[in-house]
Design a protein around this motif. Structure first.
Motif, PDB file in Angstrom:
ATOM      1  N   ASP A  84       0.832  -1.207   0.000  1.00 60.06           N
ATOM      2  CA  ASP A  84       0.000   0.000   0.000  1.00 60.06           C
ATOM      3  C   ASP A  84       0.866   1.256   0.000  1.00 60.06           C
ATOM      4  O   ASP A  84       0.531   2.248  -0.645  1.00 60.06           O
ATOM      5  N   GLU A  85       1.980   1.219   0.720  1.00 54.56           N
ATOM      6  CA  GLU A  85       2.894   2.364   0.764  1.00 54.56           C
ATOM      7  C   GLU A  85       3.489   2.643  -0.617  1.00 54.56           C
ATOM      8  O   GLU A  85       3.587   3.793  -1.044  1.00 54.56           O
ATOM      9  N   GLU A  86       3.909   1.585  -1.294  1.00 59.28           N
ATOM     10  CA  GLU A  86       4.494   1.752  -2.625  1.00 59.28           C
ATOM     11  C   GLU A  86       3.464   2.309  -3.610  1.00 59.28           C
ATOM     12  O   GLU A  86       3.777   3.181  -4.425  1.00 59.28           O
ATOM     13  N   LYS A  87       2.241   1.807  -3.508  1.00 58.64           N
ATOM     14  CA  LYS A  87       1.179   2.314  -4.378  1.00 58.64           C
ATOM     15  C   LYS A  87       0.926   3.793  -4.107  1.00 58.64           C
ATOM     16  O   LYS A  87       0.760   4.587  -5.041  1.00 58.64           O
ATOM     17  N   ALA A  88       0.902   4.164  -2.833  1.00 63.00           N
ATOM     18  CA  ALA A  88       0.674   5.566  -2.467  1.00 63.00           C
ATOM     19  C   ALA A  88       1.801   6.449  -3.008  1.00 63.00           C
ATOM     20  O   ALA A  88       1.549   7.555  -3.514  1.00 63.00           O
ATOM     21  N   THR A  89       3.031   5.970  -2.917  1.00 62.35           N
ATOM     22  CA  THR A  89       4.176   6.722  -3.432  1.00 62.35           C
ATOM     23  C   THR A  89       4.044   6.923  -4.938  1.00 62.35           C
ATOM     24  O   THR A  89       4.257   8.029  -5.446  1.00 62.35           O
ATOM     25  N   LEU A  90       3.681   5.860  -5.642  1.00 65.68           N
ATOM     26  CA  LEU A  90       3.538   5.964  -7.091  1.00 65.68           C
ATOM     27  C   LEU A  90       2.385   6.895  -7.479  1.00 65.68           C
ATOM     28  O   LEU A  90       2.507   7.671  -8.428  1.00 65.68           O
ATOM     29  N   ARG A  91       1.305   6.824  -6.740  1.00 64.71           N
ATOM     30  CA  ARG A  91       0.181   7.739  -7.018  1.00 64.71           C
ATOM     31  C   ARG A  91       0.610   9.188  -6.810  1.00 64.71           C
ATOM     32  O   ARG A  91       0.268  10.070  -7.610  1.00 64.71           O
ATOM     33  N   ALA A  92       1.363   9.442  -5.755  1.00 63.67           N
ATOM     34  CA  ALA A  92       1.839  10.805  -5.476  1.00 63.67           C
ATOM     35  C   ALA A  92       2.784  11.275  -6.588  1.00 63.67           C
ATOM     36  O   ALA A  92       2.706  12.431  -7.031  1.00 63.67           O
ATOM     37  N   ARG A  93       3.662  10.386  -7.041  1.00 67.99           N
ATOM     38  CA  ARG A  93       4.573  10.753  -8.129  1.00 67.99           C
ATOM     39  C   ARG A  93       3.792  11.069  -9.402  1.00 67.99           C
ATOM     40  O   ARG A  93       4.128  11.996 -10.139  1.00 67.99           O
ATOM     41  N   TYR A  94       2.754  10.271  -9.657  1.00 71.76           N
ATOM     42  CA  TYR A  94       1.935  10.505 -10.842  1.00 71.76           C
ATOM     43  C   TYR A  94       1.240  11.868 -10.751  1.00 71.76           C
ATOM     44  O   TYR A  94       1.186  12.613 -11.732  1.00 71.76           O
ATOM     45  N   GLU A  95       0.724  12.203  -9.588  1.00 67.85           N
ATOM     46  CA  GLU A  95       0.078  13.506  -9.395  1.00 67.85           C
ATOM     47  C   GLU A  95       1.080  14.633  -9.625  1.00 67.85           C
ATOM     48  O   GLU A  95       0.758  15.638 -10.250  1.00 67.85           O
ATOM     49  N   THR A  96       2.299  14.456  -9.118  1.00 67.63           N
ATOM     50  CA  THR A  96       3.346  15.455  -9.331  1.00 67.63           C
ATOM     51  C   THR A  96       3.631  15.600 -10.822  1.00 67.63           C
ATOM     52  O   THR A  96       3.746  16.709 -11.339  1.00 67.63           O
ATOM     53  N   PHE A  97       3.725  14.472 -11.511  1.00 70.58           N
ATOM     54  CA  PHE A  97       3.991  14.472 -12.954  1.00 70.58           C
ATOM     55  C   PHE A  97       2.877  15.200 -13.703  1.00 70.58           C
ATOM     56  O   PHE A  97       3.139  16.013 -14.590  1.00 70.58           O
ATOM     57  N   LYS A  98       1.622  14.928 -13.337  1.00 68.95           N
ATOM     58  CA  LYS A  98       0.490  15.566 -14.014  1.00 68.95           C
ATOM     59  C   LYS A  98       0.501  17.080 -13.836  1.00 68.95           C
ATOM     60  O   LYS A  98       0.007  17.805 -14.700  1.00 68.95           O
ATOM     61  N   ASN A  99       1.087  17.550 -12.735  1.00 68.73           N
ATOM     62  CA  ASN A  99       1.122  18.987 -12.460  1.00 68.73           C
ATOM     63  C   ASN A  99       2.290  19.702 -13.131  1.00 68.73           C
ATOM     64  O   ASN A  99       2.392  20.927 -13.044  1.00 68.73           O
TER      65      ASN A  99
END
Length: 168
Positions: A84-99
């Motif tokens: 779950d932690e790794e998934k959360a990290t990847l989701r956060a990175r994706y959000e950063t990328f989208k911005n």
């Protein structure tokens, strides 16, 4: 004008009702049910929009080549194995990328493609070298790299790959 608006509202309501009914599990084709089998236990709790998105993706999946399908399945399996932690990290990175701006996104894509084009041994060596750095050293490298122009970045990459530790 009011009648026109009323007609639109009624038609929109009919459309939404039809869409909601159409996305009930029992109304899906056998192929759709097979593709979305993993979602069946949660299907009723999904919004109509989420169901429709899944159906669009299932339709896209059906048009993929066997190689594309296999790649997607492999990525999905890797995703499922993440904590779950790794998934959360990847989701956060994706959000950063989208911005990021489109130019910054393209720059990152190019850098990723460059990294992917390296032999696995060099990728591993660079990854290990990066992981051996302290956070301060990483921040300093990022800052220095940010200030370089395209040619300087390419020269720096080549130098990194030619370091004795990375050629092992």
């Amino acid at each position: 004008m009011k009648i026109f608006m009323l007609i639109i509202i009624v038609l929109t309501g009919i459309n939404c009702a039809w869409a909601a009914e159409d996305t009930d599990w029992k109304n899906l084709s056998a192929e759709q049910q097979q593709l979305l089998q993993a979602m069946q236990p949660r299907w009723d709790s999904l919004s109509v929009e989420q169901r429709q998105q899944l159906l669009v993706r299932a339709e896209k999946f059906e048009t993929m080549s066997p190689e594309q399908r296999q790649n997607l399945m492999n990525r999905f399996q890797r995703w499922q194995q993440l904590s779950d932690e790794e998934k959360a990290t990847l989701r956060a990175r994706y959000e950063t990328f989208k911005n990021l701006s489109p130019e910054q996104q393209e720059d990152l894509r190019k850098r990723f493609q460059w990294f992917q084009s390296l032999p696995v041994e060099q990728q591993d060596a660079l990854r290990n070298r990066w992981q051996s750095l302290t956070q301060e050293q990483r921040d300093q490298l990022r800052e220095r790299f940010r200030d370089l122009n395209r040619e300087q970045r390419q020269l720096t990459r080549e130098r990194l790959l030619n370091l004795p530790r990375l050629r092992q």
